[in-house]
Design a protein around this motif. Structure first.
Motif, PDB file in Angstrom:
ATOM      1  N   LEU A  95       0.398  -1.065  -0.050  1.00  0.00           N
ATOM      2  CA  LEU A  95       0.425  -0.262   0.279  1.00  0.00           C
ATOM      3  C   LEU A  95       0.475   1.251   0.133  1.00  0.00           C
ATOM      4  N   GLU A  98       2.056   1.996  -3.019  1.00  0.00           N
ATOM      5  CA  GLU A  98       0.911   1.880  -4.522  1.00  0.00           C
ATOM      6  C   GLU A  98       0.617   3.122  -4.491  1.00  0.00           C
ATOM      7  N   PHE A 115      -8.345  -0.519  -4.712  1.00  0.00           N
ATOM      8  CA  PHE A 115      -7.160  -1.589  -3.265  1.00  0.00           C
ATOM      9  C   PHE A 115      -8.301  -3.037  -3.858  1.00  0.00           C
TER      10      PHE A 115
END
Length: 142
Positions: A95, A98, A115
């Motif tokens: 995360l 990203e 996500f």
């Protein structure tokens, strides 16, 4: 709504297949796209990766497979008319990696990122790990 599931897919893992199947249930169409990451040395050719993805998606009628080997992800999205990117995340490190890209894609082209949390049974698997293990011709102990 159409969504893009991009990745290097080198190789395609069970985790990738899980995220693809879950995305296919949520979106009208999912384009799974082999992208070339200049920071990674590919083990499989783009053609081999495309073939493996097609084989993994044979029973998913709303999934198409494509590649984009030059330019930004948002360039591809703009060219094919996709406004949502699907990314699988295994944990906080994914995360953290990203989020800046998601923000940039939104700023550059209005592309949102969706996500999908990895299945806990598959979260430990990564393409890098699979490649490393196969290069060593080892199978992890269970």
């Amino acid at each position: 709504m159409r969504a893009l599931f991009p990745g290097s897919f080198d190789p395609v893992t069970q985790g990738h297949q899980d995220v693809l199947r879950r995305a296919a249930r949520l979106f009208d169409e999912v384009v799974v796209c082999v992208m070339v990451n200049a920071n990674k040395t590919g083990r499989f050719s783009v053609t081999e990766r495309l073939d493996r993805l097609r084989a993994a998606a044979t029973d998913l009628s709303n999934v198409t497979v494509d590649s984009h080997t030059d330019g930004l992800l948002v360039d591809y999205c703009s060219r094919v008319g996709i406004d949502v990117v699907v990314r699988g995340v295994r944990g906080v490190p994914d995360l953290d990696h990203e989020m800046p890209m998601a923000r940039m894609n939104r700023e550059l082209a209005g592309v949102e990122t969706f996500f999908i949390a990895a299945d806990p049974a598959l979260a430990h698997i990564s393409s890098t790990l699979v490649t490393t293990m196969s290069q060593q011709d080892r199978v992890p102990d269970r």
